[in-house]
Write a protein that holds these residues in place. Sequence first.
Motif, PDB file in Angstrom:
ATOM      1  N   PRO A 200       0.823  -1.217   0.000  1.00  0.00           N
ATOM      2  CA  PRO A 200       0.000   0.000   0.000  1.00  0.00           C
ATOM      3  C   PRO A 200       0.852   1.260   0.000  1.00  0.00           C
ATOM      4  CG  PRO A 200       0.016  -1.012   2.174  1.00  0.00           C
ATOM      5  CD  PRO A 200       0.713  -1.971   1.261  1.00  0.00           C
ATOM      6  N   HIS A 201       0.265   2.344  -0.505  1.00  0.00           N
ATOM      7  CA  HIS A 201       0.934   3.641  -0.487  1.00  0.00           C
ATOM      8  C   HIS A 201       0.604   4.315   0.840  1.00  0.00           C
ATOM      9  CE1 HIS A 201       2.609   7.407  -1.875  1.00  0.00           C
ATOM     10  NE2 HIS A 201       1.485   8.024  -1.567  1.00  0.00           N
ATOM     11  N   PHE A 202       1.613   4.473   1.699  1.00  0.00           N
ATOM     12  CA  PHE A 202       1.383   5.083   3.009  1.00  0.00           C
ATOM     13  C   PHE A 202       2.714   5.549   3.574  1.00  0.00           C
ATOM     14  CE2 PHE A 202       2.950   0.968   4.073  1.00  0.00           C
ATOM     15  CZ  PHE A 202       3.489   1.045   5.356  1.00  0.00           C
ATOM     16  N   HIS A 203       2.649   6.450   4.555  1.00  0.00           N
ATOM     17  CA  HIS A 203       3.843   6.869   5.283  1.00  0.00           C
ATOM     18  C   HIS A 203       3.832   6.149   6.624  1.00  0.00           C
ATOM     19  CE1 HIS A 203       6.720   9.259   7.551  1.00  0.00           C
ATOM     20  NE2 HIS A 203       7.137   9.760   6.405  1.00  0.00           N
ATOM     21  N   PRO A 204       4.942   5.506   7.027  1.00  0.00           N
ATOM     22  CA  PRO A 204       4.931   4.694   8.246  1.00  0.00           C
ATOM     23  C   PRO A 204       4.658   5.470   9.526  1.00  0.00           C
ATOM     24  CG  PRO A 204       7.154   4.900   7.357  1.00  0.00           C
ATOM     25  CD  PRO A 204       6.231   5.429   6.313  1.00  0.00           C
ATOM     26  N   ASN A 205       4.802   6.810   9.493  1.00  0.00           N
ATOM     27  CA  ASN A 205       4.535   7.608  10.683  1.00  0.00           C
ATOM     28  C   ASN A 205       3.201   8.349  10.592  1.00  0.00           C
ATOM     29  OD1 ASN A 205       5.270   8.322  13.286  1.00  0.00           O
ATOM     30  ND2 ASN A 205       6.255  10.223  12.640  1.00  0.00           N
ATOM     31  N   GLU A 206       2.393   8.001   9.593  1.00  0.00           N
ATOM     32  CA  GLU A 206       1.071   8.597   9.434  1.00  0.00           C
ATOM     33  C   GLU A 206       0.031   7.676  10.057  1.00  0.00           C
ATOM     34  OE1 GLU A 206      -1.059  10.730   5.702  1.00  0.00           O
ATOM     35  OE2 GLU A 206      -0.684   8.596   5.431  1.00  0.00           O
ATOM     36  N   THR A 207      -0.874   8.223  10.835  1.00  0.00           N
ATOM     37  CA  THR A 207      -1.907   7.393  11.448  1.00  0.00           C
ATOM     38  C   THR A 207      -2.875   6.880  10.387  1.00  0.00           C
ATOM     39  OG1 THR A 207      -3.398   9.250  11.856  1.00  0.00           O
ATOM     40  CG2 THR A 207      -1.775   8.750  13.571  1.00  0.00           C
ATOM     41  N   THR A 208      -3.598   5.825  10.729  1.00  0.00           N
ATOM     42  CA  THR A 208      -4.598   5.299   9.801  1.00  0.00           C
ATOM     43  C   THR A 208      -5.671   6.331   9.503  1.00  0.00           C
ATOM     44  OG1 THR A 208      -4.219   3.089  10.703  1.00  0.00           O
ATOM     45  CG2 THR A 208      -6.187   3.390   9.361  1.00  0.00           C
ATOM     46  N   LEU A 209      -6.035   7.120  10.511  1.00  0.00           N
ATOM     47  CA  LEU A 209      -7.043   8.161  10.306  1.00  0.00           C
ATOM     48  C   LEU A 209      -6.577   9.175   9.269  1.00  0.00           C
ATOM     49  CD1 LEU A 209      -9.737   9.455  11.072  1.00  0.00           C
ATOM     50  CD2 LEU A 209      -8.544  10.642  12.930  1.00  0.00           C
ATOM     51  N   ALA A 210      -5.319   9.614   9.368  1.00  0.00           N
ATOM     52  CA  ALA A 210      -4.786  10.563   8.389  1.00  0.00           C
ATOM     53  C   ALA A 210      -4.729   9.933   6.999  1.00  0.00           C
ATOM     54  CB  ALA A 210      -3.395  11.031   8.820  1.00  0.00           C
ATOM     55  N   TRP A 211      -4.324   8.656   6.919  1.00  0.00           N
ATOM     56  CA  TRP A 211      -4.288   7.957   5.620  1.00  0.00           C
ATOM     57  C   TRP A 211      -5.684   7.890   5.014  1.00  0.00           C
ATOM     58  CZ3 TRP A 211      -6.763   3.455   4.076  1.00  0.00           C
ATOM     59  CH2 TRP A 211      -6.350   2.911   2.867  1.00  0.00           C
ATOM     60  N   LEU A 212      -6.695   7.585   5.824  1.00  0.00           N
ATOM     61  CA  LEU A 212      -8.068   7.485   5.324  1.00  0.00           C
ATOM     62  C   LEU A 212      -8.554   8.831   4.804  1.00  0.00           C
ATOM     63  CD1 LEU A 212     -10.630   5.686   5.027  1.00  0.00           C
ATOM     64  CD2 LEU A 212     -11.303   6.511   7.292  1.00  0.00           C
ATOM     65  N   GLN A 213      -8.166   9.890   5.463  1.00  0.00           N
ATOM     66  CA  GLN A 213      -8.632  11.221   5.072  1.00  0.00           C
ATOM     67  C   GLN A 213      -7.885  11.777   3.856  1.00  0.00           C
ATOM     68  OE1 GLN A 213      -8.038  13.267   8.771  1.00  0.00           O
ATOM     69  NE2 GLN A 213     -10.060  12.737   9.572  1.00  0.00           N
ATOM     70  N   HIS A 214      -6.591  11.451   3.733  1.00  0.00           N
ATOM     71  CA  HIS A 214      -5.775  12.105   2.713  1.00  0.00           C
ATOM     72  C   HIS A 214      -5.427  11.212   1.520  1.00  0.00           C
ATOM     73  CE1 HIS A 214      -4.388  14.502   6.455  1.00  0.00           C
ATOM     74  NE2 HIS A 214      -5.414  15.098   5.887  1.00  0.00           N
ATOM     75  N   THR A 215      -5.127   9.939   1.755  1.00  0.00           N
ATOM     76  CA  THR A 215      -4.675   9.047   0.677  1.00  0.00           C
ATOM     77  C   THR A 215      -5.810   8.228   0.093  1.00  0.00           C
ATOM     78  OG1 THR A 215      -2.477   8.920   1.686  1.00  0.00           O
ATOM     79  CG2 THR A 215      -3.061   7.220   0.073  1.00  0.00           C
ATOM     80  N   TYR A 216      -6.622   7.653   0.948  1.00  0.00           N
ATOM     81  CA  TYR A 216      -7.694   6.761   0.506  1.00  0.00           C
ATOM     82  C   TYR A 216      -8.577   7.385  -0.578  1.00  0.00           C
ATOM     83  CZ  TYR A 216     -11.738   3.600   0.845  1.00  0.00           C
ATOM     84  OH  TYR A 216     -12.756   2.726   0.572  1.00  0.00           O
ATOM     85  N   PRO A 217      -9.024   8.647  -0.436  1.00  0.00           N
ATOM     86  CA  PRO A 217      -9.905   9.220  -1.468  1.00  0.00           C
ATOM     87  C   PRO A 217      -9.267   9.343  -2.845  1.00  0.00           C
ATOM     88  CG  PRO A 217     -10.023  10.508   0.558  1.00  0.00           C
ATOM     89  CD  PRO A 217      -8.852   9.579   0.695  1.00  0.00           C
ATOM     90  N   THR A 218      -7.929   9.325  -2.906  1.00  0.00           N
ATOM     91  CA  THR A 218      -7.239   9.489  -4.186  1.00  0.00           C
ATOM     92  C   THR A 218      -7.003   8.160  -4.897  1.00  0.00           C
ATOM     93  OG1 THR A 218      -4.974   9.281  -3.288  1.00  0.00           O
ATOM     94  CG2 THR A 218      -6.026  11.458  -3.166  1.00  0.00           C
ATOM     95  N   LEU A 219      -7.294   7.054  -4.243  1.00  0.00           N
ATOM     96  CA  LEU A 219      -7.003   5.743  -4.825  1.00  0.00           C
ATOM     97  C   LEU A 219      -8.053   5.358  -5.860  1.00  0.00           C
ATOM     98  CD1 LEU A 219      -6.085   3.746  -1.570  1.00  0.00           C
ATOM     99  CD2 LEU A 219      -4.503   4.728  -3.240  1.00  0.00           C
ATOM    100  N   PRO A 220      -7.628   4.941  -7.055  1.00  0.00           N
ATOM    101  CA  PRO A 220      -8.584   4.374  -8.018  1.00  0.00           C
ATOM    102  C   PRO A 220      -9.204   3.113  -7.424  1.00  0.00           C
ATOM    103  CG  PRO A 220      -6.445   4.811  -9.043  1.00  0.00           C
ATOM    104  CD  PRO A 220      -6.249   4.956  -7.569  1.00  0.00           C
ATOM    105  N   PRO A 221     -10.390   2.756  -7.850  1.00  0.00           N
ATOM    106  CA  PRO A 221     -11.043   1.563  -7.296  1.00  0.00           C
ATOM    107  C   PRO A 221     -10.176   0.311  -7.312  1.00  0.00           C
ATOM    108  CG  PRO A 221     -12.594   2.796  -8.631  1.00  0.00           C
ATOM    109  CD  PRO A 221     -11.256   3.477  -8.804  1.00  0.00           C
ATOM    110  N   ALA A 222      -9.397   0.136  -8.385  1.00  0.00           N
ATOM    111  CA  ALA A 222      -8.570  -1.071  -8.489  1.00  0.00           C
ATOM    112  C   ALA A 222      -7.425  -1.086  -7.477  1.00  0.00           C
ATOM    113  CB  ALA A 222      -8.009  -1.195  -9.898  1.00  0.00           C
TER     114      ALA A 222
END
Length: 260
Positions: A200-222
């Motif tokens: 997955p695309h994530f930063h190891p020091n980013e919380t799951t909440l921050a990932w859900l708010q900032h990264t998740y919406p940018t992910l294509p469905p696939a």
Amino acid sequence: LAGTVPEEPRCTVERADASLTYSLFLQRFAFSRPVILGGVTDNSAFRALCTREKLLAAFGPFPVRLSTANTYSYRKVDVPFQEYVEHLLKPQDPARLGSDTLYFFGDNNFTEWGSLFQHYVPPPFRIPGTSPAYSFGIAGGCGMGTLGTRLGLGALPSTNPSTPTTGSGSGVPFHWHGPGFSEVIFGRKRWFLYPPDKTPHFHPNETTLAWLQHTYPTLPPAQRPLECTLRPGEVLYFPDRWWHATLNLDTSVFISTFLG
């Protein structure tokens, strides 16, 4: 922001009930994909021992080891269990880094916590050649003033699953390890999972909440993960080396059975 975390629109993790046989578990899930198991355990007796009142009475003065809520959990902090429950068990601050967020999961002293664990009924399935080890955890969700006399009292699931829960958002960002099971005792826990070959695309020091708010919406469905919200009495099985991140939608009590 932490109070607006909903469940996923649609659970994409396969489900199975108590009719699943051990041979089918090995054939369909053990080495290939996660599954949510319903009705395979009855932990009502264990749940009764996990109320706020009972846990504080039994373990209040005992030290617990907290880990930072980042991928590698480098920092450990020891505090009395009562101090964690009364002062540190809080909703996730969206602006706080994982390295600055303390989380109680695992690192349990089995001499002190063994009297509780002996009442837990683990899932009935095993991976050949492995043995189980328990990790017990409690994480913040609803505002602490609503907890009453038991953990999870103010965080019982809404009758409308799309209704956000007040003050949620703690959790652990993406990481992987060996296979295991995770069961929610109180609260709700949202899971995100990727197979070993899809980092997955994530930063190891980013919380799951921050990932859900900032990264998740940018992910294509696939490129989106498998995801589902686990409720009390449900057990998630995750295979070896599957990436996973968690997000507590309520104040949650949970236990994992790692197969090592």
